[in-house]
Design a protein around this motif. Sequence first.
Motif, PDB file in Angstrom:
ATOM      1  N   GLN A  48       8.780  -7.262   8.871  1.00 44.94           N
ATOM      2  CA  GLN A  48       7.946  -6.513   9.492  1.00 44.94           C
ATOM      3  C   GLN A  48       6.905  -5.957   8.223  1.00 44.94           C
ATOM      4  N   LEU A  49       5.665  -6.071   8.842  1.00 45.95           N
ATOM      5  CA  LEU A  49       3.871  -5.568   7.888  1.00 45.95           C
ATOM      6  C   LEU A  49       3.811  -4.532   7.348  1.00 45.95           C
ATOM      7  N   GLU A  50       3.887  -3.630   7.055  1.00 43.55           N
ATOM      8  CA  GLU A  50       3.451  -2.147   7.310  1.00 43.55           C
ATOM      9  C   GLU A  50       2.465  -2.092   7.229  1.00 43.55           C
ATOM     10  N   LEU A  51       1.059  -2.386   7.382  1.00 45.11           N
ATOM     11  CA  LEU A  51      -0.579  -1.467   6.816  1.00 45.11           C
ATOM     12  C   LEU A  51      -0.109   0.480   6.729  1.00 45.11           C
ATOM     13  N   ILE A  52      -0.885   0.547   6.314  1.00 45.18           N
ATOM     14  CA  ILE A  52      -0.807   2.595   5.846  1.00 45.18           C
ATOM     15  C   ILE A  52      -1.906   2.752   5.113  1.00 45.18           C
ATOM     16  N   GLU A  53      -2.428   3.889   5.649  1.00 46.88           N
ATOM     17  CA  GLU A  53      -4.312   4.034   4.843  1.00 46.88           C
ATOM     18  C   GLU A  53      -3.892   5.554   5.488  1.00 46.88           C
TER      19      GLU A  53
END
Length: 151
Positions: A71-76
């Motif tokens: 899983q690729l998690e993008l975090i802002e």
Amino acid sequence: MSGLLGNHFITQIGILVNDIEKTSKAYSEFFGVPQPEAFLTDTLDKAQTEYNGEPSVARAKLAFFDMGSLQLELIEPDEHPSTWRNYLNEHGEGPHHIAFVIEGMKEKIELLDRKGFSLQQKGEYEGGRYAYIDTFKDLKVLVELLENDKK
């Protein structure tokens, strides 16, 4: 199985970004997959977030891409102090952590601490909990522990 975590299968890679919509769209177009809906992490009362041992109101927008076995998690992150905000300020956009599913969160955190890898941030999510361990000096990336509740 040997090793400190009892599992060596990376389940997730977390990437810090300044603009989750823009970066999510870029990943979506690059891989030809649907763009996931970004959502905000829970508030302190639900997430029970702690950063460097203190309760933290920090939140982040997240977007997840399921890429087969990973899983690729993008975090802002928001502006409040957190592992996400501080890492983004120090290192800029890019990889933040690799995550592993574990069992026995409290014991794993204590074991890693004894080995010199301190707990940086922890919290709850629906169905489980997470902990970011400061492994940067040795591994050049943080390690995230994920423990899901038994069904």
